[in-house]
Design a protein around this motif. Structure first.
Motif, PDB file in Angstrom:
ATOM      1  N   LEU A 140      37.408  65.403  85.925  1.00  0.00           N
ATOM      2  CA  LEU A 140      36.595  64.763  84.882  1.00  0.00           C
ATOM      3  C   LEU A 140      35.155  64.556  85.341  1.00  0.00           C
ATOM      4  CD1 LEU A 140      39.026  62.046  83.448  1.00  0.00           C
ATOM      5  CD2 LEU A 140      38.498  64.307  82.521  1.00  0.00           C
ATOM      6  N   LYS A 141      34.983  64.174  86.618  1.00  0.00           N
ATOM      7  CA  LYS A 141      33.635  63.947  87.121  1.00  0.00           C
ATOM      8  C   LYS A 141      32.831  65.245  87.192  1.00  0.00           C
ATOM      9  CE  LYS A 141      30.621  61.068  88.940  1.00  0.00           C
ATOM     10  NZ  LYS A 141      29.525  62.012  89.259  1.00  0.00           N
ATOM     11  N   ALA A 142      33.482  66.348  87.543  1.00  0.00           N
ATOM     12  CA  ALA A 142      32.785  67.637  87.609  1.00  0.00           C
ATOM     13  C   ALA A 142      32.324  68.081  86.221  1.00  0.00           C
ATOM     14  CB  ALA A 142      33.700  68.682  88.232  1.00  0.00           C
ATOM     15  N   ILE A 143      33.175  67.914  85.219  1.00  0.00           N
ATOM     16  CA  ILE A 143      32.768  68.280  83.848  1.00  0.00           C
ATOM     17  C   ILE A 143      31.647  67.371  83.361  1.00  0.00           C
ATOM     18  CG2 ILE A 143      33.569  68.538  81.480  1.00  0.00           C
ATOM     19  CD1 ILE A 143      36.361  69.072  82.570  1.00  0.00           C
ATOM     20  N   SER A 144      31.733  66.087  83.701  1.00  0.00           N
ATOM     21  CA  SER A 144      30.690  65.153  83.300  1.00  0.00           C
ATOM     22  C   SER A 144      29.342  65.511  83.938  1.00  0.00           C
ATOM     23  CB  SER A 144      31.090  63.731  83.684  1.00  0.00           C
ATOM     24  OG  SER A 144      30.036  62.822  83.439  1.00  0.00           O
ATOM     25  N   ASP A 145      29.353  65.901  85.195  1.00  0.00           N
ATOM     26  CA  ASP A 145      28.104  66.293  85.857  1.00  0.00           C
ATOM     27  C   ASP A 145      27.524  67.562  85.260  1.00  0.00           C
ATOM     28  OD1 ASP A 145      28.383  64.108  87.505  1.00  0.00           O
ATOM     29  OD2 ASP A 145      29.277  65.244  89.168  1.00  0.00           O
ATOM     30  N   GLU A 146      28.405  68.481  84.881  1.00  0.00           N
ATOM     31  CA  GLU A 146      27.916  69.720  84.270  1.00  0.00           C
ATOM     32  C   GLU A 146      27.303  69.449  82.902  1.00  0.00           C
ATOM     33  OE1 GLU A 146      29.512  74.344  83.703  1.00  0.00           O
ATOM     34  OE2 GLU A 146      30.822  72.770  84.518  1.00  0.00           O
ATOM     35  N   LEU A 147      27.904  68.538  82.143  1.00  0.00           N
ATOM     36  CA  LEU A 147      27.305  68.156  80.868  1.00  0.00           C
ATOM     37  C   LEU A 147      25.973  67.437  81.076  1.00  0.00           C
ATOM     38  CD1 LEU A 147      30.458  66.895  78.918  1.00  0.00           C
ATOM     39  CD2 LEU A 147      28.991  68.830  78.287  1.00  0.00           C
ATOM     40  N   HIS A 148      25.896  66.631  82.124  1.00  0.00           N
ATOM     41  CA  HIS A 148      24.640  65.936  82.424  1.00  0.00           C
ATOM     42  C   HIS A 148      23.533  66.927  82.753  1.00  0.00           C
ATOM     43  CE1 HIS A 148      21.736  63.618  84.856  1.00  0.00           C
ATOM     44  NE2 HIS A 148      22.049  62.619  84.024  1.00  0.00           N
ATOM     45  N   ASP A 149      23.875  68.006  83.453  1.00  0.00           N
ATOM     46  CA  ASP A 149      22.865  69.021  83.761  1.00  0.00           C
ATOM     47  C   ASP A 149      22.357  69.726  82.511  1.00  0.00           C
ATOM     48  OD1 ASP A 149      23.166  68.406  86.426  1.00  0.00           O
ATOM     49  OD2 ASP A 149      24.597  70.024  86.812  1.00  0.00           O
ATOM     50  N   LEU A 150      23.183  69.771  81.477  1.00  0.00           N
ATOM     51  CA  LEU A 150      22.779  70.394  80.216  1.00  0.00           C
ATOM     52  C   LEU A 150      22.089  69.406  79.280  1.00  0.00           C
ATOM     53  CD1 LEU A 150      25.932  72.576  79.499  1.00  0.00           C
ATOM     54  CD2 LEU A 150      23.697  73.372  80.301  1.00  0.00           C
ATOM     55  N   GLY A 151      21.893  68.169  79.725  1.00  0.00           N
ATOM     56  CA  GLY A 151      21.198  67.179  78.920  1.00  0.00           C
ATOM     57  C   GLY A 151      22.100  66.301  78.090  1.00  0.00           C
ATOM     58  N   PHE A 152      23.423  66.398  78.278  1.00  0.00           N
ATOM     59  CA  PHE A 152      24.365  65.569  77.536  1.00  0.00           C
ATOM     60  C   PHE A 152      24.996  64.598  78.524  1.00  0.00           C
ATOM     61  CE2 PHE A 152      28.334  64.447  75.471  1.00  0.00           C
ATOM     62  CZ  PHE A 152      27.950  64.299  74.146  1.00  0.00           C
ATOM     63  N   ARG A 153      24.543  63.355  78.494  1.00  0.00           N
ATOM     64  CA  ARG A 153      24.997  62.376  79.460  1.00  0.00           C
ATOM     65  C   ARG A 153      26.174  61.589  78.912  1.00  0.00           C
ATOM     66  NH1 ARG A 153      24.410  57.114  80.960  1.00  0.00           N
ATOM     67  NH2 ARG A 153      24.307  56.704  83.220  1.00  0.00           N
ATOM     68  N   LEU A 154      27.188  61.399  79.765  1.00  0.00           N
ATOM     69  CA  LEU A 154      28.368  60.607  79.408  1.00  0.00           C
ATOM     70  C   LEU A 154      28.305  59.269  80.133  1.00  0.00           C
ATOM     71  CD1 LEU A 154      31.169  63.353  79.666  1.00  0.00           C
ATOM     72  CD2 LEU A 154      30.094  62.457  77.598  1.00  0.00           C
ATOM     73  N   GLY A 155      28.386  58.176  79.382  1.00  0.00           N
ATOM     74  CA  GLY A 155      28.349  56.854  79.996  1.00  0.00           C
ATOM     75  C   GLY A 155      29.695  56.459  80.593  1.00  0.00           C
ATOM     76  N   ASP A 156      29.706  55.322  81.282  1.00  0.00           N
ATOM     77  CA  ASP A 156      30.926  54.847  81.918  1.00  0.00           C
ATOM     78  C   ASP A 156      32.010  54.501  80.901  1.00  0.00           C
ATOM     79  OD1 ASP A 156      30.127  55.167  84.524  1.00  0.00           O
ATOM     80  OD2 ASP A 156      29.348  53.123  84.731  1.00  0.00           O
ATOM     81  N   GLU A 157      31.606  53.992  79.749  1.00  0.00           N
ATOM     82  CA  GLU A 157      32.600  53.637  78.735  1.00  0.00           C
ATOM     83  C   GLU A 157      33.367  54.873  78.262  1.00  0.00           C
ATOM     84  OE1 GLU A 157      30.701  51.588  75.602  1.00  0.00           O
ATOM     85  OE2 GLU A 157      30.197  49.793  76.788  1.00  0.00           O
ATOM     86  N   LEU A 158      32.625  55.956  78.020  1.00  0.00           N
ATOM     87  CA  LEU A 158      33.291  57.183  77.581  1.00  0.00           C
ATOM     88  C   LEU A 158      34.125  57.796  78.704  1.00  0.00           C
ATOM     89  CD1 LEU A 158      33.570  58.936  75.097  1.00  0.00           C
ATOM     90  CD2 LEU A 158      31.590  60.273  75.864  1.00  0.00           C
ATOM     91  N   LEU A 159      33.634  57.704  79.926  1.00  0.00           N
ATOM     92  CA  LEU A 159      34.407  58.197  81.064  1.00  0.00           C
ATOM     93  C   LEU A 159      35.705  57.409  81.237  1.00  0.00           C
ATOM     94  CD1 LEU A 159      31.665  58.868  83.775  1.00  0.00           C
ATOM     95  CD2 LEU A 159      33.273  60.537  82.854  1.00  0.00           C
ATOM     96  N   LEU A 160      35.614  56.074  81.109  1.00  0.00           N
ATOM     97  CA  LEU A 160      36.792  55.236  81.289  1.00  0.00           C
ATOM     98  C   LEU A 160      37.812  55.455  80.176  1.00  0.00           C
ATOM     99  CD1 LEU A 160      35.216  51.864  82.480  1.00  0.00           C
ATOM    100  CD2 LEU A 160      36.588  53.462  83.816  1.00  0.00           C
ATOM    101  N   SER A 161      37.349  55.568  78.949  1.00  0.00           N
ATOM    102  CA  SER A 161      38.277  55.773  77.834  1.00  0.00           C
ATOM    103  C   SER A 161      39.003  57.114  77.956  1.00  0.00           C
ATOM    104  CB  SER A 161      37.531  55.688  76.504  1.00  0.00           C
ATOM    105  OG  SER A 161      36.552  56.719  76.416  1.00  0.00           O
ATOM    106  N   THR A 162      38.269  58.147  78.377  1.00  0.00           N
ATOM    107  CA  THR A 162      38.899  59.458  78.566  1.00  0.00           C
ATOM    108  C   THR A 162      39.860  59.433  79.743  1.00  0.00           C
ATOM    109  OG1 THR A 162      36.875  60.481  77.701  1.00  0.00           O
ATOM    110  CG2 THR A 162      38.442  61.912  78.837  1.00  0.00           C
ATOM    111  N   LEU A 163      39.476  58.731  80.804  1.00  0.00           N
ATOM    112  CA  LEU A 163      40.340  58.634  81.983  1.00  0.00           C
ATOM    113  C   LEU A 163      41.651  57.931  81.657  1.00  0.00           C
ATOM    114  CD1 LEU A 163      40.846  58.817  85.069  1.00  0.00           C
ATOM    115  CD2 LEU A 163      39.590  56.660  85.282  1.00  0.00           C
ATOM    116  N   THR A 164      41.592  56.791  80.995  1.00  0.00           N
ATOM    117  CA  THR A 164      42.807  56.020  80.705  1.00  0.00           C
ATOM    118  C   THR A 164      43.705  56.710  79.681  1.00  0.00           C
ATOM    119  OG1 THR A 164      41.531  54.762  79.067  1.00  0.00           O
ATOM    120  CG2 THR A 164      41.731  53.832  81.284  1.00  0.00           C
ATOM    121  N   SER A 165      43.105  57.436  78.740  1.00  0.00           N
ATOM    122  CA  SER A 165      43.932  58.109  77.731  1.00  0.00           C
ATOM    123  C   SER A 165      44.660  59.319  78.283  1.00  0.00           C
ATOM    124  CB  SER A 165      43.056  58.533  76.543  1.00  0.00           C
ATOM    125  OG  SER A 165      42.068  59.471  76.960  1.00  0.00           O
TER     126      SER A 165
END
Length: 208
Positions: free
Chosen positions: A73-98
């Motif tokens: 999940l962290k690798a995909i999030s970093d790749e999206l961040h490099d493309l200008g789409f940033r994922l916050g902690d809330e979205l990371l946590l919700s995706t992680l727990t689900s």
């Protein structure tokens, strides 16, 4: 030329060999190689963002360990961040727990009780709970083995009972022939002597 060769060698040692072989051509300088590498990650930006979002939200833990799942999940999030789409902690946590496995459902529900949890804090808490569950499983297996040894090993299975030998066809025919004949009664063939005959014979002998 020496600077270009040094930069190209640094790029070769930094990026994956597959990417380097895709962009490098004979006679390319360092600027050309870097432009091609940059284009691989920035061209079709919108399509790449949509694809990565689908992969990010549709990746469950499955058979992966907790560390492997969080790293994915962290690798995909970093790749999206490099493309200008940033994922916050809330979205990371919700995706992680689900996407967690059923064993960590209780720990995932406890994350909601934390005040302003971060992705790193949540991963650390889940890692501790995963270690606790491994300890419980290990103790359960040890208890089951100890119970089995205390009751002793089961007795070996009894051997099958020996079967009587089957009679041959000649013996069977002889047995049927013997049983088909009526039984002989030798006591009927012998004549019985009457007691009166014995008494008369004795009287005649006494007179003589």
């Amino acid at each position: 030329m020496e600077i270009d060769a040094t930069i190209i060698r640094w790029l070769f040692l930094t990026i994956s060999p597959d990417i380097f072989k895709t962009v490098i051509r004979e006679g390319d300088d360092a600027h050309t190689v870097w432009t091609k590498i940059k284009g691989l990650f920035t061209n079709n930006k919108l399509q790449r963002i949509v694809f990565l979002q689908q992969e990010f939200f549709g990746t469950p833990q499955g058979d992966q360990t907790l560390d492997a799942y969080c790293l994915c999940l962290k690798a995909i999030s970093d790749e999206l961040h490099d493309l200008g789409f940033r994922l916050g902690d809330e979205l990371l946590l919700s995706t992680l727990t689900s996407g967690l496995s059923e064993d960590l459902d209780n720990a995932a529900s406890n994350l909601t009780l934390m005040a302003n949890p971060t992705f790193e804090c949540a991963v650390d808490y889940l890692r501790l709970d995963e270690r606790r569950l491994k300890g419980i499983r290990a103790r359960a297996v040890h208890s089951a083995l100890a119970t089995g040894f205390s009751h002793g090993t089961p007795p070996p299975p009894r051997p099958p009972a020996p079967t009587a030998p089957r009679a041959s066809s000649a013996d069977a025919a002889r047995w049927r022939r013997w049983h088909s004949q009526p039984p002989s009664r030798p006591w009927r063939s012998q004549r019985r002597t009457s007691p009166r005959v014995h008494a008369g014979t004795a009287a005649m002998e006494w007179r003589l």
